[in-house]
Design a protein around this motif. Structure first.
Motif, short mmCIF file in Angstrom:
data_model
loop_
_atom_site.label_atom_id
_atom_site.label_comp_id
_atom_site.label_asym_id
_atom_site.label_seq_id
_atom_site.Cartn_x
_atom_site.Cartn_y
_atom_site.Cartn_z
N PRO A 9 0.83 -1.21 0.00
CA PRO A 9 0.00 0.00 0.00
C PRO A 9 0.86 1.26 0.00
N HIS A 10 0.30 2.32 -0.57
CA HIS A 10 0.98 3.61 -0.60
C HIS A 10 0.05 4.64 0.04
N ARG A 13 -2.19 6.68 -2.31
CA ARG A 13 -3.26 5.91 -2.96
C ARG A 13 -4.33 5.51 -1.96
N MET A 14 -3.95 5.22 -0.71
CA MET A 14 -4.94 4.95 0.33
C MET A 14 -5.79 6.19 0.57
N ASN A 24 -6.14 3.96 -7.27
CA ASN A 24 -5.54 3.13 -6.24
C ASN A 24 -5.63 1.67 -6.67
N ASP A 28 -4.12 -1.20 -1.79
CA ASP A 28 -4.44 0.04 -1.07
C ASP A 28 -5.82 -0.04 -0.43
#
Length: 262
Positions: A9-10, A13-14, A24, A28
């Motif tokens: 996850p980034h 993007r979350m 996303n 994410d």
């Protein structure tokens, strides 16, 4: 250029997923849903942060600021900072900065500003303030006040990465009359949920450095805080924007503030 890693996850993007965006990946969304099990109000927090950015930008533009350096821009969500600033001051100059290649892919959306103003995008990491300063200086006049915006960013920069030093380095290049705009998550109000969230994110490769009110206030050392000072984000000049639905249904575990460089 940084490659897009779709295996973990980034935060940007979350954040996009919390705001209902489409930029996303399943990883994410999966982590976002885990965060919702700890606190279902996370999407409200994301919108409150966004609204704080809108209000602080309106306040700054209304007080004569015409240059903005927004680091940790994130995936575009309208209205973006330049749109808010240029509605008040069409000649405002805005430089966006992010290290996420997905944000770069959407830079065209960020760059649609007024004819009178300037809107540019810089691919760089907050951990490399020298590169940010070098790039921004080509567009902004550092001899005039600049609003340095770091909204919902520094809680992803731990102390071992020199978060306070990074902010100090950036501010050192800005003239008197410049401003620092920060919002930041905290564990002060929800210690158990915050500890669980930090561990889940750490296991997924995302560092979360939640800071106390005192630690957050340290970023403003030597600056003149704009009233009402350090506040829960949605209580910072609420008259400058519309309330976020759900913002008063429980605590918003974060702080926001704006400080002026003497």
């Amino acid at each position: 250029m940084v490659e897009t890693d779709t295996g973990k996850p980034h935060p940007a993007r979350m954040y996009d997923w919390y705001l209902g965006g489409k930029d996303n990946y399943p990883v994410d969304e999966a982590m976002g849903r885990q965060m919702l099990t700890l606190d279902p109000r996370v999407p409200v927090m994301a919108r409150v942060n966004r609204a704080f950015m809108h209000r602080s930008t309106r306040w700054l533009a209304g007080h004569g600021v015409r240059q903005f350096l927004d680091i940790g821009t994130g995936i575009p969500t309208e209205p973006n900072l330049h749109q808010v600033a240029q509605r008040v001051a069409p000649d405002a100059r805005v430089v966006y900065c992010d290290n996420d290649p997905i944000v770069l892919a959407h830079a065209g959306a960020l760059l649609r500003g007024t004819d009178e103003g300037v809107t540019e995008y810089l691919q760089a990491d907050v951990r490399d303030p020298g590169a940010i300063i070098e790039g921004a200086r080509k567009i902004l006049d550092f001899g005039r006040p600049v609003a340095l915006s770091l909204v919902a960013l520094l809680h992803f920069v731990p102390d071992e990465d020199g978060a306070h030093e990074l902010v100090g380095r950036l501010l050192s290049e800005l003239s008197s009359g410049s401003y620092l705009v920060l919002s930041h998550a905290t564990a002060d109000f929800t210690p158990e949920e915050s500890a669980a969230a930090t561990e889940k994110l750490k296991a997924a490769g995302v560092t979360l450095a939640l800071r106390s009110r005192e630690e957050f206030s340290r970023f403003f050392g030597g600056l003149e805080l704009v009233e009402p000072g350090v506040e829960v984000p949605h209580r910072w000049h609420p008259e400058l924007g519309e309330p976020v639905p759900g913002q008063d249904d429980g605590v918003i575990p974060g702080y926001g503030a704006v400080g002026r460089k003497p």
